[in-house]
Design a protein around this motif. Structure first.
Motif, PDB file in Angstrom:
ATOM      1  N   GLY A   1      45.847  64.350  16.392  1.00 11.02           N
ATOM      2  CA  GLY A   1      46.526  63.748  15.250  1.00 11.02           C
ATOM      3  C   GLY A   1      47.752  62.961  15.654  1.00 11.02           C
ATOM      4  N   ALA A   2      48.485  63.466  16.645  1.00 15.43           N
ATOM      5  CA  ALA A   2      49.698  62.779  17.104  1.00 15.43           C
ATOM      6  C   ALA A   2      49.365  61.417  17.694  1.00 15.43           C
ATOM      7  CB  ALA A   2      50.427  63.640  18.138  1.00 15.43           C
ATOM      8  N   VAL A   3      48.309  61.348  18.497  1.00 17.38           N
ATOM      9  CA  VAL A   3      47.923  60.065  19.100  1.00 17.38           C
ATOM     10  C   VAL A   3      47.323  59.134  18.050  1.00 17.38           C
ATOM     11  CG1 VAL A   3      46.537  58.963  20.893  1.00 17.38           C
ATOM     12  CG2 VAL A   3      47.622  61.171  21.346  1.00 17.38           C
ATOM     13  N   THR A   4      46.584  59.687  17.107  1.00 17.73           N
ATOM     14  CA  THR A   4      46.073  58.873  15.997  1.00 17.73           C
ATOM     15  C   THR A   4      47.229  58.176  15.280  1.00 17.73           C
ATOM     16  OG1 THR A   4      44.144  60.287  15.671  1.00 17.73           O
ATOM     17  CG2 THR A   4      44.837  58.960  13.788  1.00 17.73           C
ATOM     18  N   GLU A   5      48.277  58.931  14.984  1.00 18.40           N
ATOM     19  CA  GLU A   5      49.465  58.372  14.325  1.00 18.40           C
ATOM     20  C   GLU A   5      50.164  57.365  15.233  1.00 18.40           C
ATOM     21  OE1 GLU A   5      51.992  60.780  11.194  1.00 18.40           O
ATOM     22  OE2 GLU A   5      52.627  61.254  13.227  1.00 18.40           O
ATOM     23  N   HIS A   6      50.226  57.661  16.526  1.00 17.30           N
ATOM     24  CA  HIS A   6      50.860  56.767  17.490  1.00 17.30           C
ATOM     25  C   HIS A   6      50.162  55.408  17.522  1.00 17.30           C
ATOM     26  CE1 HIS A   6      53.509  56.172  20.962  1.00 17.30           C
ATOM     27  NE2 HIS A   6      52.497  55.545  21.551  1.00 17.30           N
ATOM     28  N   LEU A   7      48.851  55.428  17.285  1.00 20.95           N
ATOM     29  CA  LEU A   7      48.078  54.190  17.288  1.00 20.95           C
ATOM     30  C   LEU A   7      48.026  53.526  15.917  1.00 20.95           C
ATOM     31  CD1 LEU A   7      45.162  55.296  19.657  1.00 20.95           C
ATOM     32  CD2 LEU A   7      46.982  53.650  20.164  1.00 20.95           C
ATOM     33  N   SER A   8      48.802  54.045  14.968  1.00 22.45           N
ATOM     34  CA  SER A   8      49.047  53.453  13.637  1.00 22.45           C
ATOM     35  C   SER A   8      48.010  53.818  12.586  1.00 22.45           C
ATOM     36  CB  SER A   8      49.168  51.923  13.701  1.00 22.45           C
ATOM     37  OG  SER A   8      47.901  51.305  13.657  1.00 22.45           O
ATOM     38  N   TRP A   9      47.146  54.797  12.864  1.00 29.37           N
ATOM     39  CA  TRP A   9      46.210  55.238  11.836  1.00 29.37           C
ATOM     40  C   TRP A   9      46.681  56.539  11.199  1.00 29.37           C
ATOM     41  CZ3 TRP A   9      43.456  53.136  16.297  1.00 29.37           C
ATOM     42  CH2 TRP A   9      42.907  51.886  16.028  1.00 29.37           C
ATOM     43  N   ARG A  10      46.119  56.866  10.051  1.00 33.28           N
ATOM     44  CA  ARG A  10      46.570  58.028   9.282  1.00 33.28           C
ATOM     45  C   ARG A  10      46.106  59.328   9.921  1.00 33.28           C
ATOM     46  NH1 ARG A  10      44.832  54.625   5.354  1.00 33.28           N
ATOM     47  NH2 ARG A  10      42.873  55.762   5.135  1.00 33.28           N
ATOM     48  N   ARG A  11      47.074  60.138  10.306  1.00 33.59           N
ATOM     49  CA  ARG A  11      46.762  61.458  10.843  1.00 33.59           C
ATOM     50  C   ARG A  11      46.101  62.301   9.765  1.00 33.59           C
ATOM     51  NH1 ARG A  11      50.326  65.513  10.258  1.00 33.59           N
ATOM     52  NH2 ARG A  11      52.030  64.037   9.985  1.00 33.59           N
ATOM     53  N   GLY A  12      45.070  63.043  10.144  1.00 33.97           N
ATOM     54  CA  GLY A  12      44.353  63.862   9.176  1.00 33.97           C
ATOM     55  C   GLY A  12      43.300  63.111   8.399  1.00 33.97           C
ATOM     56  N   ASP A  13      43.114  61.832   8.735  1.00 31.02           N
ATOM     57  CA  ASP A  13      42.127  61.028   8.006  1.00 31.02           C
ATOM     58  C   ASP A  13      41.347  60.108   8.936  1.00 31.02           C
ATOM     59  OD1 ASP A  13      40.686  59.707   6.012  1.00 31.02           O
ATOM     60  OD2 ASP A  13      42.289  58.286   5.601  1.00 31.02           O
ATOM     61  N   GLU A  14      42.043  59.487   9.889  1.00 28.03           N
ATOM     62  CA  GLU A  14      41.411  58.421  10.659  1.00 28.03           C
ATOM     63  C   GLU A  14      41.252  58.752  12.145  1.00 28.03           C
ATOM     64  OE1 GLU A  14      42.116  54.297   8.726  1.00 28.03           O
ATOM     65  OE2 GLU A  14      44.094  55.210   8.911  1.00 28.03           O
ATOM     66  N   GLU A  15      41.169  60.037  12.463  1.00 26.82           N
ATOM     67  CA  GLU A  15      40.876  60.412  13.841  1.00 26.82           C
ATOM     68  C   GLU A  15      39.528  59.866  14.301  1.00 26.82           C
ATOM     69  OE1 GLU A  15      44.047  63.346  12.695  1.00 26.82           O
ATOM     70  OE2 GLU A  15      42.408  62.314  11.693  1.00 26.82           O
ATOM     71  N   GLY A  16      38.592  59.726  13.358  1.00 24.91           N
ATOM     72  CA  GLY A  16      37.290  59.153  13.695  1.00 24.91           C
ATOM     73  C   GLY A  16      37.385  57.710  14.172  1.00 24.91           C
ATOM     74  N   THR A  17      38.379  56.972  13.673  1.00 23.76           N
ATOM     75  CA  THR A  17      38.599  55.605  14.122  1.00 23.76           C
ATOM     76  C   THR A  17      39.014  55.598  15.587  1.00 23.76           C
ATOM     77  OG1 THR A  17      39.268  54.977  11.882  1.00 23.76           O
ATOM     78  CG2 THR A  17      39.879  53.481  13.666  1.00 23.76           C
ATOM     79  N   VAL A  18      39.883  56.532  15.953  1.00 17.62           N
ATOM     80  CA  VAL A  18      40.315  56.641  17.353  1.00 17.62           C
ATOM     81  C   VAL A  18      39.135  57.020  18.240  1.00 17.62           C
ATOM     82  CG1 VAL A  18      41.860  57.867  18.933  1.00 17.62           C
ATOM     83  CG2 VAL A  18      42.667  57.221  16.662  1.00 17.62           C
ATOM     84  N   MET A  19      38.288  57.934  17.763  1.00 21.87           N
ATOM     85  CA  MET A  19      37.101  58.325  18.529  1.00 21.87           C
ATOM     86  C   MET A  19      36.185  57.119  18.751  1.00 21.87           C
ATOM     87  SD  MET A  19      34.476  61.494  17.850  1.00 21.87           S
ATOM     88  CE  MET A  19      34.018  60.913  16.219  1.00 21.87           C
ATOM     89  N   ALA A  20      36.026  56.272  17.749  1.00 20.12           N
ATOM     90  CA  ALA A  20      35.201  55.070  17.889  1.00 20.12           C
ATOM     91  C   ALA A  20      35.840  54.083  18.857  1.00 20.12           C
ATOM     92  CB  ALA A  20      34.993  54.416  16.526  1.00 20.12           C
ATOM     93  N   LEU A  21      37.163  53.914  18.769  1.00 17.45           N
ATOM     94  CA  LEU A  21      37.873  52.998  19.660  1.00 17.45           C
ATOM     95  C   LEU A  21      37.764  53.444  21.108  1.00 17.45           C
ATOM     96  CD1 LEU A  21      39.822  50.522  19.830  1.00 17.45           C
ATOM     97  CD2 LEU A  21      41.710  52.172  19.671  1.00 17.45           C
ATOM     98  N   ALA A  22      37.700  54.758  21.327  1.00 18.30           N
ATOM     99  CA  ALA A  22      37.669  55.293  22.687  1.00 18.30           C
ATOM    100  C   ALA A  22      36.512  54.738  23.503  1.00 18.30           C
ATOM    101  CB  ALA A  22      37.586  56.818  22.636  1.00 18.30           C
ATOM    102  N   ALA A  23      35.415  54.418  22.852  1.00 15.30           N
ATOM    103  CA  ALA A  23      34.235  53.917  23.565  1.00 15.30           C
ATOM    104  C   ALA A  23      34.499  52.561  24.209  1.00 15.30           C
ATOM    105  CB  ALA A  23      33.048  53.813  22.605  1.00 15.30           C
ATOM    106  N   LEU A  24      35.534  51.867  23.763  1.00 18.66           N
ATOM    107  CA  LEU A  24      35.821  50.526  24.261  1.00 18.66           C
ATOM    108  C   LEU A  24      36.857  50.524  25.363  1.00 18.66           C
ATOM    109  CD1 LEU A  24      35.991  48.670  20.813  1.00 18.66           C
ATOM    110  CD2 LEU A  24      33.993  49.147  22.243  1.00 18.66           C
ATOM    111  N   GLY A  25      37.404  51.716  25.702  1.00 20.77           N
ATOM    112  CA  GLY A  25      38.472  51.788  26.688  1.00 20.77           C
ATOM    113  C   GLY A  25      38.054  52.452  27.982  1.00 20.77           C
ATOM    114  N   ASP A  26      38.996  52.443  28.941  1.00 19.84           N
ATOM    115  CA  ASP A  26      38.800  53.080  30.242  1.00 19.84           C
ATOM    116  C   ASP A  26      39.721  54.289  30.334  1.00 19.84           C
ATOM    117  OD1 ASP A  26      38.531  53.868  32.835  1.00 19.84           O
ATOM    118  OD2 ASP A  26      39.207  51.985  33.736  1.00 19.84           O
ATOM    119  N   PRO A  27      39.162  55.517  30.360  1.00 24.60           N
ATOM    120  CA  PRO A  27      40.014  56.712  30.367  1.00 24.60           C
ATOM    121  C   PRO A  27      40.807  56.889  31.651  1.00 24.60           C
ATOM    122  CG  PRO A  27      37.726  57.326  30.686  1.00 24.60           C
ATOM    123  CD  PRO A  27      37.729  55.857  30.350  1.00 24.60           C
ATOM    124  N   ALA A  28      40.412  56.224  32.732  1.00 25.58           N
ATOM    125  CA  ALA A  28      41.068  56.442  34.020  1.00 25.58           C
ATOM    126  C   ALA A  28      42.559  56.102  33.975  1.00 25.58           C
ATOM    127  CB  ALA A  28      40.372  55.612  35.097  1.00 25.58           C
TER     128      ALA A  28
END
Length: 572
Positions: free
Chosen positions: A193-220
């Protein structure tokens, strides 16, 4: 209790995701989240509409309720106060120790007031507070229908607990026993939730958006950061307060630290475009979440010895983590209930009161049930507020007609039968489209769902043909698991495959949803493909449509081509 309660009302209220469930003589009469009836997403309001529907369905009044089961126990918040004060001895956490003690004490008092308020609304009933994680455990286990299973609950916070591991036995008379528990400030849900909020989405609601965005990034890029911030331990994990300061339950306290910002990136403004640093941060967060969840699942397998796993709590909605656990073969089978989040604890709280009583009645109507809310079949439909709409009755040909329209490229809303439990549309309050039409994903995001272009769409598939397209290897009736895909899926339905090579699928069996099974079968006859795109009947920021009026507004204010509403084809 002198006499076992025969009418038990389970409630999630006054926090978020308000809901109500009703047990009568051990049978689940129904369950519904208040947002589906009030049109206020994640509402914390007292679930007046949900309760009114449940009592009317059972032909009861408030005076007939024997017990009200509430999904939080205030005394457990108070127990955190001395532990919070001990944080004054920690250099990394002492600056928040007093605020944390005040915050937990304040919430304990507030929760007790809520229980008194419920006592006033139901003066002839006993109001019984239930430990939050116990409610989660019972919901997850009883819904599975299994005789025994490991039960893992992972969320942001339940009084003091954030992660619990339990044994579940006999889902008809469900009982769970906690083996291990992790308490706050070690909270996987808090970090996500903290990182969701850090990325400007609503904590407790839009964590799924962050999960979708993760597929486009490099975790390394940020892998080592999250390994330091969320290290695993032999029995679980902990959180380094140097990166994620301890929770206070008071407003005005940041969830990320200056050190986190320095090593990651500044907080993103909503107007700021997404860049690689945001994608990489989401990817590393998701990777760490999956790593910790796999670690917890392995621990649950060792501690319980059971070959099946039930997962509950808000983090259970992280479908990629669930898919990883399944693929790893840690358990023979994994189950996530249709309502794994706080809304579903209304069911578990009611179950706790039932099982704690002297009643010998088994619970009925819970195992493998997801269509638990109101239905509007046979209701008169007044289209006067929507003068541009036309309707025609389809009768018994509705499934075949719908499949034909989808095969010809229409995007259709479906409002049919009882409201689903939980955050996913499962074929009763859905938007359906063909996965064979090029450009449909872009069109759905831009003109129908009105959301970010990188968000994927989930497929629904005939259960008996799922292995032709997906590699999961088990049923997934509640769209809670991400699966790998086969070459056939990549060739025939590439638009349902996300950038990470997975799809969050729903398998549809005839016994689960006869109407949707008939639609998929008819679509397969026309196209050769038993797969449809399925997303929830709503637009971004709105709850899933629970009433005909909400569905008609969705048709009017989105790019939907038509709406099939209880056998009536409505076009504009």
């Amino acid at each position: 209790m002198k006499h076992p309660p025969s009418v038990i009302l389970g409630l999630c209220s006054y926090t978020h995701d308000s809901s109500a469930a009703l047990l009568v003589n051990g049978e689940l009469i129904g369950f519904v989240e208040e947002e589906r009836l009030s049109e206020r997403k994640h509402t914390a309001d007292y679930p007046a509409r949900a309760i009114a529907w449940l009592l009317a369905r059972a032909n009861l009044t408030a005076a007939d309720v024997d017990a009200v089961a509430y999904n939080f126990q205030p005394s457990r918040y108070l127990a955190e106060v001395p532990a919070a004060l001990q944080l004054t001895l920690s250099p990394a956490a002492r600056d928040r120790a007093l605020a944390r003690a005040r915050g937990f004490a304040k919430v304990a008092v507030r929760t007790q007031r809520r229980i008194r308020r419920l006592s006033q609304k139901f003066p002839t009933a006993r109001v019984i507070p239930i430990p939050h994680h116990r409610a989660h455990q019972l919901t997850a286990f009883a819904t599975s229908g299994w005789d025994e299973a490991a039960v893992l609950v992972v969320d942001s916070l339940g009084e003091r607990q954030t992660t619990t591991m339990a044994r579940g036995r006999d889902s008809r008379r469900p009982r769970t026993r906690i083996l291990e528990a992790i308490t706050d400030p070690a909270s996987l849900g808090y970090v996500y939730g903290a990182v969701t909020e850090h990325l400007s989405w609503r904590r407790g609601d839009e964590e799924g958006t962050v999960m979708a965005l993760a597929a486009l990034g490099d975790p390394a890029r940020f892998r080592s950061l999250f390994a330091r911030a969320v290290p695993t331990t032999p029995t679980g994990f902990r959180i380094d307060p140097a990166y994620f300061p301890v929770r206070t339950l008071l407003s005005g306290y940041q969830r990320t630290s200056p050190r986190f910002i320095a090593e990651a990136c500044p907080e993103r403004d909503p107007s700021e475009p997404l860049t690689d640093v945001h994608r990489d941060l989401a990817a590393a967060l998701q990777e760490r979440t999956e790593h910790v969840m796999m670690h917890l699942a392995r621990r649950a397998r060792i501690r319980t010895g059971f070959r099946r796993l039930c997962v509950g709590g808000g983090v259970a909605t992280n479908c990629l983590s669930i898919g990883r656990i399944i693929e790893a073969g840690i358990f023979d089978e994994v189950f996530v209930p249709p309502a794994p989040g706080d809304g579903g604890t209304a069911i578990g709280a009611a179950l706790a009161v039932h099982t704690d009583s002297s009643s010998r009645q088994p619970v009925l109507g819970i195992a493998r049930s997801c269509y638990l809310g109101p239905s509007y079949e046979g209701q008169q439909l007044d289209l006067t507020p929507w003068p541009g709409f036309r309707q025609k009755e389809l009768g018994t040909e509705a499934a075949d007609f719908l499949a034909d329209q989808l095969a010809h490229g229409m995007i259709v809303g479906l409002f049919h039968g009882r409201i689903e439990a939980g955050p996913r549309a499962l074929g009763n309050r859905s938007i359906l489209a063909s996965p064979l039409e090029p450009g449909f994903v872009e069109r759905l995001n831009a003109t129908v769902k009105l959301r970010e272009p990188f968000r994927p769409f989930a497929p629904m598939v005939l259960a008996e043909r799922a292995d032709e397209f997906f590699t999961l290897g088990q049923e997934a009736p509640y769209m809670s698991m991400a699966s790998g895909v086969t070459e056939q899926a990549r060739e025939q339905v590439p638009d349902i495959v996300h950038a990470n090579g997975t799809a969050r699928l729903q398998t549809v069996a005839r016994t689960q949803n006869p109407f949707m099974h008939a639609v998929l079968t008819a679509f397969a006859h026309r196209t050769g493909v038993p797969v449809l795109i399925n997303t929830s009947l709503n637009v971004k920021g709105k709850p899933i449509c629970g009433t005909p009026e909400m569905a008609l507004d969705c048709l009017a204010n989105s790019g939907l081509d038509a709406l099939l509403l209880e056998g009536r084809w409505i076009s504009k």
